[in-house]
Design a protein around this motif. Structure first.
Motif, mmCIF file in Angstrom:
data_model
loop_
_atom_site.group_PDB
_atom_site.id
_atom_site.type_symbol
_atom_site.label_atom_id
_atom_site.label_comp_id
_atom_site.label_asym_id
_atom_site.label_seq_id
_atom_site.Cartn_x
_atom_site.Cartn_y
_atom_site.Cartn_z
ATOM 1 N N ILE A 41 0.848 -1.209 0.000
ATOM 2 C CA ILE A 41 0.000 0.000 0.000
ATOM 3 C C ILE A 41 0.871 1.242 0.000
ATOM 4 N N ASP A 42 0.543 2.213 -0.837
ATOM 5 C CA ASP A 42 1.247 3.495 -0.762
ATOM 6 C C ASP A 42 0.288 4.639 -1.076
ATOM 7 N N ALA A 43 0.539 5.763 -0.423
ATOM 8 C CA ALA A 43 -0.271 6.955 -0.653
ATOM 9 C C ALA A 43 0.006 7.562 -2.024
ATOM 10 N N ALA A 44 1.177 7.320 -2.552
ATOM 11 C CA ALA A 44 1.579 7.947 -3.814
ATOM 12 C C ALA A 44 1.047 7.152 -5.006
ATOM 13 N N ALA A 57 22.340 7.850 -4.264
ATOM 14 C CA ALA A 57 22.462 6.733 -5.205
ATOM 15 C C ALA A 57 23.812 6.018 -5.134
ATOM 16 N N ILE A 58 24.327 5.889 -3.913
ATOM 17 C CA ILE A 58 25.562 5.126 -3.710
ATOM 18 C C ILE A 58 25.184 3.748 -3.180
ATOM 19 N N LEU A 59 25.817 2.735 -3.742
ATOM 20 C CA LEU A 59 25.705 1.383 -3.174
ATOM 21 C C LEU A 59 26.819 1.290 -2.130
#
Ligand code: FAD
Length: 483
Positions: A41-44, A57-59
């Motif tokens: 479930i998500d509100a977006a 965005a670093i692993l």
């Protein structure tokens, strides 16, 4: 509690996961492939639209976490699992390595302790280099660097494809996705829980709280009060691809107790990223960038890489870390209430996501949730949107078989009509153009859509999406009707 209508679903789901960020999608995937019936479930209107779409965005290897912490353990495991998963799924990853640069004698004096900490975190391949070697590796680095610690495992990854891959696999394994549904209350009952959303009620046996910045509110709906989320905003600047030759590795600062500090890193889309700031903000929706924040970043960035001053900025954005008073992850399962709390995933959730999902799945099984003992299936193969590999417009055989892959629509990012068509018809179609951007890179480039926005909008409008986009979406392979 709202007066929302009951869904009338015949059987409750085994698990309702609240929050379709990288953590919630990873958990749903892990459960669905073990034959657990799940509703995510998500509100977006899409997966991965919260903090999961707006990070650095670093692993991360986890070299600088607190040794012995849950974060250290799950990050280390998640790093290994995601590296492997990304290879199979076609999630863009570049093994750039990182250089943690000392700019002052005090920072240089800290490097041995950071190296020791890395080893205690199981990251054993780190080593120091002097200034000469540092400038040989990064000739565009600003003057005054004294040396660095090399962390070969630090990598860059696509934060958009990652939750999309998890959700795609979860859907294929039978999970249901219920978007545009904000959870407003939970009726916790002895036999089943009723998760009340603004589009209806979801019945389930177990609740997993992966609501990120709102996980304290969801925890309160389950009667908890153990933590409060204090959003910590991080602003970032994206430089044009022409800046990319300025560096080859991720350039890290010496971290402080409060933050990892401002870094400069390549992105898998071929840009350069500068940031983030770290500022506590009261509003968990406050993702505005500020003149002061961006100015402080430019100031730091120009000192680290003076060449950045001549480069153009393509975009700015901000993400919010779900910080708590406790530095560590807030993860526990309460079997008596059939509830899992997965919160406080502050700065490392993308990298740790599969480690967190494996851990939570184990805790749920220990607490009584039945999992099938099936072997781990292969990941889905996702559309490749990185810069380092072969994209469709570069693939002569693919273009020969389907000329749509040779028809470039977005020239800045080299996105073809074939890729847009595929995304629109995919198992998890985008509900708006920003979602299409996260699937294809369309409109992500230096022209900001000046040249292609009209064509993209036309393709989008011509797809089957308006009907889908209009419906409060619960999506499953069987295309269930919404509540
Ligand atoms: C500036 C910055 C840099 C970062 N850099 C990195 C990095 O380089 N590497 C890394 O590994 N990690 C990084 N992180 C951390 C990482 O981005 C997060 O740990 C991760 O995205 C958290 O994912 P999540 O799923 O817990 O939260 P989110 O992505 O925020 O997902 C939570 C979801 O819950 C939904 N939700 C909330 N409340 C409700 C409700 N009541 N009803 C329905 N839905 C609800 C939201 O809509 C949202 O989609 C960074 C974070 C920031 C802010």
């Amino acid at each position: 509690m709202t007066g929302a209508a009951e869904t009338g679903e015949p059987r409750p789901a085994d698990v309702a996961v609240i929050g379709a960020g990288v953590v919630g999608t990873a958990i749903t995937r892990a459960l669905a492939v073990r034959d657990v019936s799940c509703v995510l479930i998500d509100a977006a209107n899409d997966v991965g639209t919260g903090t999961s779409k707006a990070n650095t965005a670093i692993l991360h290897t986890g070299f600088d976490t607190v040794p012995g912490s849950l974060e250290s353990r799950l990050l280390r495991r998640g790093y290994e699992l995601l590296g492997e998963y990304a290879r199979g799924a076609g999630i863009p990853v570049e093994r750039t390595g990182a250089l943690l640069v000392a700019w002052t004698p005090e920072q240089a004096a800290e490097l041995p302790a950071i190296e020791d900490k890395a080893r205690r975190n199981g990251v054993t391949d780190v080593y120091p280099i002097g200034a000469d070697e540092l400038y040989r590796r990064e000739p565009a680095l600003g003057p005054g660097a004294l040396g660095a610690l090399v962390i070969p495992g630090e990598s860059i990854i696509c934060p958009w494809t990652t939750p999309l891959a998890y959700a795609t696999q979860a859907l294929a394994a039978g999970a249901r996705l219920r978007l545009r549904s904000r959870v407003t209350g939970i009726r916790a009952r002895a036999m089943e829980h009723q998760v009340v959303t603004d589009t209806g009620v979801v019945r389930c046996r177990w609740v997993v709280n992966a609501a990120g910045l709102h996980s304290d509110a969801v925890d309160a709906m389950m009667g908890g009060d153990r933590f409060t989320i204090c959003p910590r905003r991080g602003e970032l600047i994206v430089f044009d691809k022409l800046a990319r030759p300025l560096l080859s590795s991720i350039l890290l600062p010496v971290p402080t107790a409060r933050t990892k500090g401002v870094l400069v890193a390549p992105t898998v889309y071929g840009n350069v990223l500068l940031g983030p700031t770290a500022e506590d903000v009261p509003d968990p929706a406050d993702v505005a960038t500020t003149a002061a924040g961006l100015a402080s970043l430019l100031d730091a960035g120009h000192r680290i890489l003076p060449g950045l001053a001549a480069e153009e900025v393509t975009a700015t954005y901000a993400g919010l870390r779900a910080a708590t008073a406790d530095r560590d992850y807030q993860i526990w399962v309460d079997g008596s209430r059939r509830y899992a709390c997965v919160a406080g995933i502050r700065s490392t959730g993308l990298s740790a996501s599969l480690g967190i999902a494996e851990y939570v799945t184990g805790l749920l099984a220990d607490a009584g949730l039945r999992l099938a003992g099936r072997a781990e299936p292969d990941p889905p193969v996702m559309p490749y949107i990185g810069q380092a590999g072969i994209r469709p417009y570069q693939d002569a055989a693919r273009i020969a078989a389907d000329p749509e892959y040779g028809a470039i629509v977005c020239h800045c990012e080299r996105v073809t009509r074939g890729e847009i068509r595929d995304a629109l018809a995919g198992p998890l179609p985008p509900a708006d153009i920003d979602a299409l951007r996260r699937r294809t890179r369309v409109l992500n480039g230096r022209c900001q859509g000046f040249y292609c926005a009209a064509t993209v909008a036309q393709l989008f409008a011509g797809s089957r999406l308006p009907a889908y986009a209009a419906a409060p979406a619960e999506q499953s392979p069987a295309a269930e009707s919404p509540a």
